[in-house]
Motif scaffolding. Structure first.
Motif, PDB file in Angstrom:
ATOM      1  N   ALA A 315     -22.863  12.234 -20.484  1.00  0.00           N
ATOM      2  CA  ALA A 315     -23.234  13.211 -19.456  1.00  0.00           C
ATOM      3  C   ALA A 315     -22.676  12.846 -18.092  1.00  0.00           C
ATOM      4  CB  ALA A 315     -24.751  13.336 -19.382  1.00  0.00           C
ATOM      5  N   GLU A 316     -22.680  11.567 -17.739  1.00  0.00           N
ATOM      6  CA  GLU A 316     -22.287  11.154 -16.391  1.00  0.00           C
ATOM      7  C   GLU A 316     -20.963  10.390 -16.349  1.00  0.00           C
ATOM      8  OE1 GLU A 316     -23.793  12.167 -13.789  1.00  0.00           O
ATOM      9  OE2 GLU A 316     -25.451  13.112 -14.868  1.00  0.00           O
ATOM     10  N   HIS A 317     -20.354  10.179 -17.503  1.00  0.00           N
ATOM     11  CA  HIS A 317     -19.049   9.486 -17.592  1.00  0.00           C
ATOM     12  C   HIS A 317     -19.115   8.108 -16.930  1.00  0.00           C
ATOM     13  CE1 HIS A 317     -17.218  13.205 -19.039  1.00  0.00           C
ATOM     14  NE2 HIS A 317     -17.818  13.835 -18.039  1.00  0.00           N
ATOM     15  N   VAL A 318     -20.118   7.354 -17.280  1.00  0.00           N
ATOM     16  CA  VAL A 318     -20.267   6.001 -16.765  1.00  0.00           C
ATOM     17  C   VAL A 318     -19.787   5.014 -17.817  1.00  0.00           C
ATOM     18  CG1 VAL A 318     -22.197   6.647 -15.287  1.00  0.00           C
ATOM     19  CG2 VAL A 318     -22.632   5.802 -17.608  1.00  0.00           C
ATOM     20  N   HIS A 319     -19.550   3.772 -17.365  1.00  0.00           N
ATOM     21  CA  HIS A 319     -19.123   2.691 -18.257  1.00  0.00           C
ATOM     22  C   HIS A 319     -20.259   1.676 -18.333  1.00  0.00           C
ATOM     23  CE1 HIS A 319     -14.960   4.222 -18.091  1.00  0.00           C
ATOM     24  NE2 HIS A 319     -15.224   4.446 -16.809  1.00  0.00           N
ATOM     25  N   LEU A 320     -20.594   1.271 -19.549  1.00  0.00           N
ATOM     26  CA  LEU A 320     -21.721   0.376 -19.780  1.00  0.00           C
ATOM     27  C   LEU A 320     -21.227  -1.032 -20.081  1.00  0.00           C
ATOM     28  CD1 LEU A 320     -23.912   2.739 -21.990  1.00  0.00           C
ATOM     29  CD2 LEU A 320     -24.117   2.317 -19.522  1.00  0.00           C
ATOM     30  N   LEU A 321     -21.857  -2.020 -19.459  1.00  0.00           N
ATOM     31  CA  LEU A 321     -21.570  -3.428 -19.681  1.00  0.00           C
ATOM     32  C   LEU A 321     -22.867  -4.133 -20.018  1.00  0.00           C
ATOM     33  CD1 LEU A 321     -19.253  -4.072 -16.577  1.00  0.00           C
ATOM     34  CD2 LEU A 321     -18.532  -3.472 -18.901  1.00  0.00           C
ATOM     35  N   TYR A 322     -22.814  -5.048 -20.981  1.00  0.00           N
ATOM     36  CA  TYR A 322     -24.024  -5.742 -21.450  1.00  0.00           C
ATOM     37  C   TYR A 322     -23.817  -7.239 -21.298  1.00  0.00           C
ATOM     38  CZ  TYR A 322     -24.521  -1.167 -23.666  1.00  0.00           C
ATOM     39  OH  TYR A 322     -24.578   0.185 -23.900  1.00  0.00           O
ATOM     40  N   ILE A 323     -24.787  -7.907 -20.700  1.00  0.00           N
ATOM     41  CA  ILE A 323     -24.746  -9.362 -20.508  1.00  0.00           C
ATOM     42  C   ILE A 323     -26.108  -9.940 -20.867  1.00  0.00           C
ATOM     43  CG2 ILE A 323     -23.001  -9.250 -18.683  1.00  0.00           C
ATOM     44  CD1 ILE A 323     -25.354  -9.727 -16.701  1.00  0.00           C
ATOM     45  N   ASP A 324     -26.105 -11.222 -21.218  1.00  0.00           N
ATOM     46  CA  ASP A 324     -27.351 -11.925 -21.517  1.00  0.00           C
ATOM     47  C   ASP A 324     -27.513 -13.184 -20.684  1.00  0.00           C
ATOM     48  OD1 ASP A 324     -28.278 -10.143 -23.459  1.00  0.00           O
ATOM     49  OD2 ASP A 324     -27.000 -11.066 -24.994  1.00  0.00           O
ATOM     50  N   LYS A 325     -26.411 -13.660 -20.043  1.00  0.00           N
ATOM     51  CA  LYS A 325     -26.474 -14.890 -19.251  1.00  0.00           C
ATOM     52  C   LYS A 325     -25.737 -14.673 -17.923  1.00  0.00           C
ATOM     53  CE  LYS A 325     -24.444 -17.310 -22.378  1.00  0.00           C
ATOM     54  NZ  LYS A 325     -23.826 -18.447 -23.117  1.00  0.00           N
ATOM     55  N   VAL A 326     -25.973 -15.606 -17.027  1.00  0.00           N
ATOM     56  CA  VAL A 326     -25.309 -15.517 -15.718  1.00  0.00           C
ATOM     57  C   VAL A 326     -23.799 -15.697 -15.865  1.00  0.00           C
ATOM     58  CG1 VAL A 326     -25.113 -16.609 -13.448  1.00  0.00           C
ATOM     59  CG2 VAL A 326     -27.358 -16.290 -14.497  1.00  0.00           C
ATOM     60  N   ASP A 327     -23.406 -16.578 -16.759  1.00  0.00           N
ATOM     61  CA  ASP A 327     -21.971 -16.802 -16.965  1.00  0.00           C
ATOM     62  C   ASP A 327     -21.285 -15.530 -17.460  1.00  0.00           C
ATOM     63  OD1 ASP A 327     -22.363 -19.382 -16.174  1.00  0.00           O
ATOM     64  OD2 ASP A 327     -22.444 -20.210 -18.216  1.00  0.00           O
ATOM     65  N   ASP A 328     -21.959 -14.779 -18.309  1.00  0.00           N
ATOM     66  CA  ASP A 328     -21.377 -13.514 -18.775  1.00  0.00           C
ATOM     67  C   ASP A 328     -21.210 -12.530 -17.618  1.00  0.00           C
ATOM     68  OD1 ASP A 328     -21.442 -14.593 -21.294  1.00  0.00           O
ATOM     69  OD2 ASP A 328     -23.324 -13.608 -21.876  1.00  0.00           O
ATOM     70  N   ALA A 329     -22.193 -12.497 -16.721  1.00  0.00           N
ATOM     71  CA  ALA A 329     -22.096 -11.600 -15.569  1.00  0.00           C
ATOM     72  C   ALA A 329     -20.945 -12.008 -14.641  1.00  0.00           C
ATOM     73  CB  ALA A 329     -23.420 -11.601 -14.801  1.00  0.00           C
ATOM     74  N   VAL A 330     -20.763 -13.330 -14.459  1.00  0.00           N
ATOM     75  CA  VAL A 330     -19.664 -13.808 -13.602  1.00  0.00           C
ATOM     76  C   VAL A 330     -18.314 -13.384 -14.183  1.00  0.00           C
ATOM     77  CG1 VAL A 330     -18.491 -15.888 -12.792  1.00  0.00           C
ATOM     78  CG2 VAL A 330     -20.978 -15.729 -12.645  1.00  0.00           C
ATOM     79  N   VAL A 331     -18.141 -13.556 -15.487  1.00  0.00           N
ATOM     80  CA  VAL A 331     -16.868 -13.180 -16.129  1.00  0.00           C
ATOM     81  C   VAL A 331     -16.638 -11.677 -16.022  1.00  0.00           C
ATOM     82  CG1 VAL A 331     -15.627 -13.127 -18.314  1.00  0.00           C
ATOM     83  CG2 VAL A 331     -16.904 -15.176 -17.661  1.00  0.00           C
ATOM     84  N   ARG A 332     -17.677 -10.886 -16.224  1.00  0.00           N
ATOM     85  CA  ARG A 332     -17.536  -9.434 -16.145  1.00  0.00           C
ATOM     86  C   ARG A 332     -17.159  -8.994 -14.734  1.00  0.00           C
ATOM     87  NH1 ARG A 332     -17.197  -6.228 -20.751  1.00  0.00           N
ATOM     88  NH2 ARG A 332     -18.563  -7.050 -22.382  1.00  0.00           N
TER      89      ARG A 332
END
Length: 467
Positions: A315-332
């Motif tokens: 509906a909104e043409h957004v992109h979804l990202l999923y993380i479980d740790k801080v290191d994953d968020a830093v890489v993303r």
């Protein structure tokens, strides 16, 4: 032989008329006449005419007269030559002009010491002004040359081909939301990007109230000119990127899903805050995988969450990202920042250099292999798709001839549609055919006469097979 003994007497009378003085032309005759007079006045008797002695006497007289005449001629010649040489060697007289009668010559009055000092100071001042003017002209010329060199250097630096996304990070600034100041995520990200000199800042206020939104800014030092097809240097200035990321924890996402149109309303609020610009929005969900692994305390099941996120994405043409740790968020966050930094250069490569999207081109082992690799440079065309087109059109000449013989643009766009592809991009065997969208891309690259046509928009109407 008998001869007369009568003697001819010469009269010495004064009554006889005197001869005029001899001229220069009669000089030789007078000399000879004098000789005759001497001979006639001698006491010796003259030989009688007809005798040998008389003849010898006449010859002797003639020789004397000839010698005297020659001597006189030489003397006259020497005198003339001497006069000529004297005339040539004599210096020329220098004529001096004398003032006309009645005029008086006046001398300029001598300058006083003050006048001399004033004239000297004036000359020194003029010399100093000329010296200063020359120095200023020299400095202006040197400054102009230095400015031209600096402009050329800046232009060359701006038009360097950028293929390493890491080098673009020094011009990309990420803005953290105020709630994440001094958080573990901020410290880890600063440490990870320190080697790339990427600026990191904290926003003073939230872009949207109650939401943690990341933003990016780019320091612009050059802008791309479509007409000249080159980067033009501009004064450095900061420009906001049209990309934002909403950072949310899984519990908050569950609350959004519970409310009717809750997640969609959040995205719309972000768009409204960025109006009238058209922006790209990412949603980073923290802890979703761990949430789905829970056995208790789960409000929604995995299918319900996946269904809600899929509806939000469509509906909104957004992109979804999923993380479980801080290191994953830093890489993303790092990957997203680097992709945003290289994005303008990638778009230009695909738009204006569609046949050379890959800067590391490989050489074919044969003409047929080279033709396949040439086709493989087309945007969104895999090696398997290139092999399928090369099987139907084994040479470049055969493909271009087919484009020439096409009736209209529609037929050219569908020319390679239906060529068989025997495997996927990952090598798994799967037969299918080239679709219409990919065929249109190939036709645009191979046959379009417009060098500025954007080839990647040709496949916007559908999904290209073989990509």
């Amino acid at each position: 032989m008998p001869f007369s003994s009568d003697v001819i007497e010469l009269s010495d009378s004064d009554d006889d008329a005197r001869a005029p003085p001899p001229s220069s032309s009669q000089l030789s005759w007078n000399s000879f006449h004098e000789e005759l007079v001497d001979l006639c006045s001698s006491d010796d008797e003259l030989p009688a005419p007809g005798e040998p002695a008389f003849s010898r006497g006449l010859g002797t007289a003639k020789r004397k007269r000839h010698s005297m005449s020659s001597a006189s001629s030489r003397s006259a010649t020497l005198d003339h030559g001497a006069v000529s040489s004297d005339e040539e060697e004599s210096p020329k007289k220098i004529s001096r002009k004398t003032p006309a009668s009645g005029t008086k010559t006046t001398r300029k009055p001598r300058k006083t010491e003050e006048e001399k000092a004033e004239a000297k100071a004036l000359k020194q001042k003029e010399a100093a002004q000329k010296k200063a003017q020359k120095a200023a002209e020299k400095a202006d010329k040197a400054a102009q040359v230095a400015n031209e060199k600096a402009t050329k250097k800046t232009y060359l630096e701006a038009n360097k081909l950028v293929i390493d996304k890491k080098k673009t990070l020094e011009n990309m600034e990420i803005v953290f939301p105020p709630s994440l100041r001094d958080s573990e995520l901020e410290q880890a990200f600063r440490k990870h990007t320190a080697q790339f000199n990427m600026p990191v800042s904290i926003g003073s206020t939230n872009l949207v109230r109650g939401l943690d939104v990341f933003a990016w800014r780019r320091t612009m030092t050059a802008e791309y000119d479509v007409e000249s097809r080159a980067w033009l240097p501009v004064p450095p200035h900061v420009r906001d990127e049209d990309t934002y990321l909403v950072y949310v924890k899984v519990d908050e996402l569950a609350r959004w899903i519970k409310e009717e149109d809750g997640a969609k309303a959040v995205v719309r609020r972000v768009r409204s805050a960025c109006a009238p610009r058209k922006v790209q929005i990412f949603v980073m969900v923290n802890g979703l995988m761990l949430y789905l692994r829970r056995k208790t305390g789960i409000r929604y099941t995995k299918p319900e969450i996946e269904r809600a996120l899929a509806a939000l994405q469509m509906a909104e043409h957004v992109h979804l990202l999923y993380i479980d740790k801080v290191d994953d968020a830093v890489v993303r966050l790092y990957d997203l920042s680097a992709d945003l930094g290289i994005k303008p250069y990638k778009l230009i490569t695909r738009s204006h250099l569609p046949f050379c999207s890959d800067t590391n081109q490989k050489t074919g082992t044969s003409p047929a292999d080279t033709w396949v690799k040439m086709l493989g440079q087309v945007h969104r065309l895999t090696s398997a798709g290139a092999e399928g087109i090369a099987e139907a059109f084994p040479t470049a000449n055969s493909l271009f001839t087919a484009y020439e013989q096409a009736v209209d643009a529609r037929e050219r766009d569908r020319l390679v549609m239906g060529c068989q592809i025997k495997r996927r991009a990952d090598g798994v065997a799967k037969e299918r055919s080239v679709g219409q969208a990919l065929s249109q891309v190939v036709g645009t690259v191979m046959y379009s006469a417009d060098p500025l046509q954007l080839t990647y928009k040709a496949a916007k109407g559908g999904v290209a097979a073989g990509a």
